[in-house]
Design a protein around this motif. Structure first.
Motif, mmCIF file in Angstrom:
data_model
loop_
_atom_site.group_PDB
_atom_site.id
_atom_site.type_symbol
_atom_site.label_atom_id
_atom_site.label_comp_id
_atom_site.label_asym_id
_atom_site.label_seq_id
_atom_site.Cartn_x
_atom_site.Cartn_y
_atom_site.Cartn_z
ATOM 1 N N LEU A 99 14.614 -19.488 1.226
ATOM 2 C CA LEU A 99 15.440 -20.515 1.721
ATOM 3 C C LEU A 99 16.698 -20.585 1.916
ATOM 4 O O LEU A 99 17.342 -20.911 3.098
ATOM 5 C CB LEU A 99 14.729 -21.897 1.124
ATOM 6 C CG LEU A 99 15.447 -23.226 1.699
ATOM 7 C CD1 LEU A 99 14.603 -23.335 3.156
ATOM 8 C CD2 LEU A 99 14.690 -24.197 0.926
ATOM 9 N N SER B 238 17.523 -17.810 4.406
ATOM 10 C CA SER B 238 17.312 -17.943 5.849
ATOM 11 C C SER B 238 18.338 -18.884 6.497
ATOM 12 O O SER B 238 18.698 -18.564 7.680
ATOM 13 C CB SER B 238 15.923 -18.774 5.863
ATOM 14 O OG SER B 238 14.775 -17.637 5.354
ATOM 15 N N LEU B 239 18.901 -20.108 5.683
ATOM 16 C CA LEU B 239 19.582 -20.861 6.191
ATOM 17 C C LEU B 239 21.213 -20.104 6.593
ATOM 18 O O LEU B 239 21.693 -20.353 7.382
ATOM 19 C CB LEU B 239 19.995 -21.918 5.282
ATOM 20 C CG LEU B 239 18.871 -22.995 5.101
ATOM 21 C CD1 LEU B 239 19.075 -23.978 4.169
ATOM 22 C CD2 LEU B 239 18.469 -23.552 6.482
ATOM 23 N N LEU C 216 15.226 -18.697 12.857
ATOM 24 C CA LEU C 216 15.005 -20.074 12.094
ATOM 25 C C LEU C 216 13.713 -20.030 11.956
ATOM 26 O O LEU C 216 12.947 -20.689 10.783
ATOM 27 C CB LEU C 216 15.769 -20.881 12.618
ATOM 28 C CG LEU C 216 15.461 -22.456 12.084
ATOM 29 C CD1 LEU C 216 16.150 -22.497 10.753
ATOM 30 C CD2 LEU C 216 16.118 -23.765 13.108
ATOM 31 N N VAL C 217 12.621 -19.930 13.083
ATOM 32 C CA VAL C 217 11.372 -20.229 13.201
ATOM 33 C C VAL C 217 10.628 -19.340 12.387
ATOM 34 O O VAL C 217 9.878 -19.436 11.201
ATOM 35 C CB VAL C 217 10.793 -20.083 14.495
ATOM 36 C CG1 VAL C 217 9.515 -20.128 14.689
ATOM 37 C CG2 VAL C 217 11.323 -21.313 15.476
ATOM 38 N N CYS D 174 11.822 -17.208 9.834
ATOM 39 C CA CYS D 174 12.222 -17.185 8.387
ATOM 40 C C CYS D 174 11.468 -18.432 7.790
ATOM 41 O O CYS D 174 11.278 -18.366 6.517
ATOM 42 C CB CYS D 174 13.717 -17.170 8.172
ATOM 43 S SG CYS D 174 14.454 -15.693 8.490
ATOM 44 N N GLY D 175 11.442 -19.623 8.614
ATOM 45 C CA GLY D 175 10.456 -20.710 7.987
ATOM 46 C C GLY D 175 9.222 -20.394 7.585
ATOM 47 O O GLY D 175 8.841 -20.683 6.448
ATOM 48 N N VAL E 248 9.346 -18.050 4.287
ATOM 49 C CA VAL E 248 9.350 -19.084 3.101
ATOM 50 C C VAL E 248 8.122 -19.488 2.803
ATOM 51 O O VAL E 248 7.760 -19.732 1.612
ATOM 52 C CB VAL E 248 10.598 -19.970 3.246
ATOM 53 C CG1 VAL E 248 10.267 -21.140 2.260
ATOM 54 C CG2 VAL E 248 11.901 -19.791 3.835
ATOM 55 N N ALA E 249 7.310 -20.006 3.607
ATOM 56 C CA ALA E 249 6.171 -20.589 3.071
ATOM 57 C C ALA E 249 4.725 -19.668 2.775
ATOM 58 O O ALA E 249 3.911 -20.069 2.346
ATOM 59 C CB ALA E 249 5.530 -21.455 4.601
#
Length: 432
Positions: A114, A117-118, A211-212, A214-215, A218-219
């Motif tokens: 997380l 990614s940010l 952003l999309v 990497c989100g 993370v999940a």
């Protein structure tokens, strides 16, 4: 059949595994406990593919930035100076490995992914508004690189906790994401959009894509190991008492010095050979497209024949292709053929170096050892591009010197991997 490397490790007092012979194996370290499949395992592979798709791929696509900067924002600077942006990016990414790997072993992947990614998205957006050399150094060379490192290392280490028998294949699938995006998509993406919507918005669009994706990573990325060892030392010198690991490190130092030189300069080389700038950008895409196959096919074969048995000839042929093929590659067809060939063998090395490290490591040291390796090779990776650019300038635009240097270091590095392989098992038919 019992794997040859197990016998070699158990008979060598130099290995980490054998330093604590009386310690019973935990369930996480029992070979039979690796699921080698299942929903969680393959979701982790999928998430890692996406993570590398939008992180490590940026490193492979720096050749596109190198050429654009040289023609636009940084046209007043020599190629060797511009190359420091990409080389610094490589160095920060590699050097962060030991710290990120240690965090993975202690806390697992979710929080690290997380934050990474940010950081990656933030660095990309800062690159889009940069105009000065120092700003590109800070945004693309440092911030983006930190984000890449904190996404890359946990993704691969997490896969290694799910797979044993199919580990090389699983890692190869994930690492192919870097070749697909950085090699095929990004150079074409940048070339088409730089002129249409401008540099700033092109980079911002890539940031939104990151952003999309990497989100989703993370999940979906998970580790099979429980969180532990949070109070353990950050660095163990005992890893260097393992002779095969030492040889792998030395070989990787030499190979990483020359490995990225073609990715940095193949576009410029093509244009200097008379190929149009529009077509030259596609040469980099072809090189990385070869890398996709190189990340997949050798990895699958390595699960059957052994990781060291495959990485040695692939690294050797990568260096040989630079010395023999690139030296005499003139004209679009010849350059494209070199790009495919080198992309294949260099991609194989990138895909197999992690499985080689994992093979000679305990499961709870996967993250640390992978990170230590990449931290060490950060220094030659930092120097490779600028040294090549300096040689290019010193020789009046001749590429021969930097080709000879890069190819030779890769060839010598492959011999150290051969030494490590022989240290594990002398038999030529052993699966190592």
């Amino acid at each position: 059949m019992k794997e040859s490397v197990v016998g070699a490790l158990s008979n060598s007092s130099a290995t980490v595994v054998n330093e604590c012979p009386s310690r019973p194996l935990s369930i996480a370290e029992d070979d039979s406990s690796f699921p080698d499949g299942g929903a969680a395992a393959w979701l982790t592979v999928f998430g890692a593919f996406l993570a590398l798709f939008c992180s490590f791929g940026l490193l492979n696509s720096f050749g596109s930035f190198q050429t654009w900067y040289a023609e636009h924002q940084l046209s007043h600077l020599p190629p060797s100076t511009i190359a420091w942006i990409g080389s610094l990016q490589l160095w920060v990414f590699f050097f962060s490995g030991a710290f990120v790997g240690r965090l993975f072993d202690a806390y697992g992947p979710p929080v690290i992914l997380l934050l990474g990614s940010l950081m990656l998205v933030f660095g990309t957006m800062m690159t889009s508004i940069s105009t000065q050399y120092y700003q590109y150094i800070l945004a693309q060379g440092v911030l983006v690189a930190i984000g890449i490192g904190t996404v890359f290392y946990p993704s691969l280490a997490a896969i290694s906790t799910h797979f044993k028998r199919r580990r090389s294949t699983a890692l190869g699938i994930a690492i192919s994401g870097s070749g697909f995006e950085g090699g095929v998509v990004y150079p074409i993406f940048y070339r088409q959009l730089f002129d249409r919507i401008g540099f700033a918005w092109t980079v911002r669009v890539s940031g939104f894509i990151t952003l999309v994706l990497c989100g989703v990573s993370v999940a979906t990325i998970t580790s099979r190991l429980p969180k532990s060892h949070a109070d353990a030392p950050w660095f163990h010198t005992k890893v260097f008492r393992d002779a095969p690991f030492r040889l792998v490190v030395i070989g990787s130092i030499l190979i990483s010095f020359g490995l990225f030189i073609p990715f940095f300069y193949i576009v410029d080389y093509s244009m200097d050979d008379g190929i149009s700038p529009q077509t030259a950008f596609y040469v980099l895409s072809v090189m990385n497209a070869g890398g996709i196959l190189g990340r997949l096919a050798p990895a699958c074969i390595a699960d059957a024949l052994g990781q060291f048995n495959i990485i040695v000839p692939c690294a050797f042929l990568a260096g040989l292709s630079m010395l023999v093929f690139w030296t005499f590659a003139h004209g679009l067809v010849a350059i494209m053929l070199f790009a495919v060939l080198y992309g294949f063998f260099s991609g194989a090395f990138n895909a197999l170096v992690v499985p080689c490290v994992v093979r000679i490591s305990e499961v709870r040291e996967y993250g640390t050892r992978i990170g230590v390796l990449y931290s060490i090779i950060s220094f030659p990776a930092l120097c490779g591009g600028p040294v090549a650019g300096a040689m290019l300038k010193a020789e009046g635009g001749s590429y021969l010197g930097m080709i000879m240097l890069g190819g030779t270091t890769i060839l010598v590095g492959s011999l150290f991997f051969l030494w490590a392989r022989l240290a594990l098992a002398r038999g030529l038919c052993d699966r190592v």
